[in-house]
Scaffold this motif. Structure first.
Motif, PDB file in Angstrom:
ATOM      1  N   MET A  46      24.775 -51.921 -19.114  1.00  0.00           N
ATOM      2  CA  MET A  46      24.466 -50.696 -19.600  1.00  0.00           C
ATOM      3  C   MET A  46      25.696 -50.129 -20.184  1.00  0.00           C
ATOM      4  O   MET A  46      26.788 -50.034 -19.815  1.00  0.00           O
ATOM      5  N   ARG A  47      25.479 -49.580 -21.522  1.00  0.00           N
ATOM      6  CA  ARG A  47      26.736 -49.150 -22.389  1.00  0.00           C
ATOM      7  C   ARG A  47      27.000 -47.845 -21.891  1.00  0.00           C
ATOM      8  O   ARG A  47      28.241 -47.657 -21.750  1.00  0.00           O
ATOM      9  N   ALA A  48      26.137 -46.907 -21.804  1.00  0.00           N
ATOM     10  CA  ALA A  48      26.298 -45.484 -21.508  1.00  0.00           C
ATOM     11  C   ALA A  48      25.281 -44.736 -21.062  1.00  0.00           C
ATOM     12  O   ALA A  48      23.992 -45.082 -21.443  1.00  0.00           O
ATOM     13  N   ILE A  49      25.152 -43.767 -20.241  1.00  0.00           N
ATOM     14  CA  ILE A  49      24.320 -42.802 -19.969  1.00  0.00           C
ATOM     15  C   ILE A  49      24.726 -41.384 -20.684  1.00  0.00           C
ATOM     16  O   ILE A  49      25.714 -41.011 -20.235  1.00  0.00           O
ATOM     17  N   ASN A  50      24.111 -40.798 -21.529  1.00  0.00           N
ATOM     18  CA  ASN A  50      24.347 -39.633 -22.260  1.00  0.00           C
ATOM     19  C   ASN A  50      23.432 -38.324 -21.708  1.00  0.00           C
ATOM     20  O   ASN A  50      22.328 -38.372 -22.195  1.00  0.00           O
ATOM     21  N   PRO A  51      24.022 -37.167 -21.207  1.00  0.00           N
ATOM     22  CA  PRO A  51      23.274 -36.142 -21.056  1.00  0.00           C
ATOM     23  C   PRO A  51      22.786 -35.474 -22.355  1.00  0.00           C
ATOM     24  O   PRO A  51      23.497 -35.321 -23.145  1.00  0.00           O
ATOM     25  N   TRP A  52      21.752 -34.970 -22.314  1.00  0.00           N
ATOM     26  CA  TRP A  52      20.866 -34.222 -23.290  1.00  0.00           C
ATOM     27  C   TRP A  52      20.294 -32.862 -22.754  1.00  0.00           C
ATOM     28  O   TRP A  52      19.635 -32.953 -21.661  1.00  0.00           O
ATOM     29  N   ILE A  53      20.964 -31.725 -23.315  1.00  0.00           N
ATOM     30  CA  ILE A  53      20.708 -30.460 -23.314  1.00  0.00           C
ATOM     31  C   ILE A  53      19.703 -29.855 -24.104  1.00  0.00           C
ATOM     32  O   ILE A  53      19.861 -30.091 -25.457  1.00  0.00           O
ATOM     33  N   ASN A  54      18.691 -29.027 -23.813  1.00  0.00           N
ATOM     34  CA  ASN A  54      17.933 -28.276 -24.432  1.00  0.00           C
ATOM     35  C   ASN A  54      18.248 -26.872 -24.610  1.00  0.00           C
ATOM     36  O   ASN A  54      18.694 -26.328 -23.572  1.00  0.00           O
ATOM     37  N   PHE A  55      18.372 -26.309 -25.633  1.00  0.00           N
ATOM     38  CA  PHE A  55      19.012 -24.683 -25.931  1.00  0.00           C
ATOM     39  C   PHE A  55      17.651 -23.657 -26.530  1.00  0.00           C
ATOM     40  O   PHE A  55      16.887 -24.526 -27.479  1.00  0.00           O
ATOM     41  N   ASN A  56      17.997 -22.570 -26.412  1.00  0.00           N
ATOM     42  CA  ASN A  56      17.132 -21.700 -27.026  1.00  0.00           C
ATOM     43  C   ASN A  56      17.552 -20.947 -28.073  1.00  0.00           C
ATOM     44  O   ASN A  56      17.652 -19.927 -28.386  1.00  0.00           O
ATOM     45  N   GLY A  57      17.888 -22.050 -29.277  1.00  0.00           N
ATOM     46  CA  GLY A  57      18.436 -21.414 -30.434  1.00  0.00           C
ATOM     47  C   GLY A  57      20.031 -21.321 -30.513  1.00  0.00           C
ATOM     48  O   GLY A  57      20.549 -20.981 -31.575  1.00  0.00           O
ATOM     49  N   ASN A  58      20.767 -21.412 -29.389  1.00  0.00           N
ATOM     50  CA  ASN A  58      22.097 -21.584 -29.713  1.00  0.00           C
ATOM     51  C   ASN A  58      22.944 -22.914 -29.437  1.00  0.00           C
ATOM     52  O   ASN A  58      24.163 -22.894 -28.896  1.00  0.00           O
ATOM     53  N   ALA A  59      22.262 -23.970 -29.528  1.00  0.00           N
ATOM     54  CA  ALA A  59      22.825 -25.330 -29.196  1.00  0.00           C
ATOM     55  C   ALA A  59      24.359 -25.450 -30.222  1.00  0.00           C
ATOM     56  O   ALA A  59      25.193 -25.797 -29.786  1.00  0.00           O
ATOM     57  N   GLU A  60      24.199 -24.897 -31.459  1.00  0.00           N
ATOM     58  CA  GLU A  60      25.554 -25.079 -32.243  1.00  0.00           C
ATOM     59  C   GLU A  60      26.584 -24.163 -31.589  1.00  0.00           C
ATOM     60  O   GLU A  60      27.587 -24.606 -31.664  1.00  0.00           O
TER      61      GLU A  60
END
Length: 144
Positions: A1-15
């Motif tokens: 396995m190369r990597a496991i990457n966390p993914w987060i959902n935001f309410n319009g303030n991801a940037e």
């Protein structure tokens, strides 16, 4: 396995959140896709959603990336108080662990301050100012 990457959902303030994360971890975004980038006659994007992030990625370390997106308004709000998961960061030294912990926890709520744990690691836990939960740990016995 190369990597496991966390993914987060935001309410319009991801940037905004990822600009903050980049200020702590360093590096450059490898990808930023806005909803407007995907707009077409077949895929209409309301003006209120156009500048929101469809996908953003920040490399962390050699093989990992933190990823996220803004959830479009029609899908409802993300619960910023969910606590089913945490992002775990394994530091290479106590100093690096302290730097990451202090940087990311600024403006957030410390749930467990950095300290030596009974299992031999130096670790701490907090919820950052965007509601994301983190564990920062340094394991002096881990080689590699």
């Amino acid at each position: 396995m190369r990597a496991i990457n966390p993914w987060i959902n935001f309410n319009g303030n991801a940037e905004e959140a990822f600009t903050f994360y980049r200020s702590v971890f360093g590096g450059e975004f490898t990808k930023i896709i806005r909803f407007s980038d995907l707009a077409s006659a077949e895929f209409q994007v309301p003006e209120s959603e156009a500048n929101k992030i469809m996908h953003i990625a920040l490399p962390i370390g050699k093989n990992n990336a933190l990823m996220a997106n803004d959830v479009p308004g029609f899908m409802g709000r993300v619960s910023e108080n969910e606590n089913r998961s945490k992002i775990a960061v394994s530091a290479e030294s106590r100093e690096e662990a302290d730097k990451i912990f202090n940087g990311l926890s600024a403006g957030g709520a410390v749930e467990g301050p950095m300290g030596d744990g009974p299992w031999g690691t130096y670790a701490g836990m907090f919820r950052d100012k965007y509601g994301i939960e983190w564990i920062v740990e340094f394991d002096p016995t881990h080689k590699g």
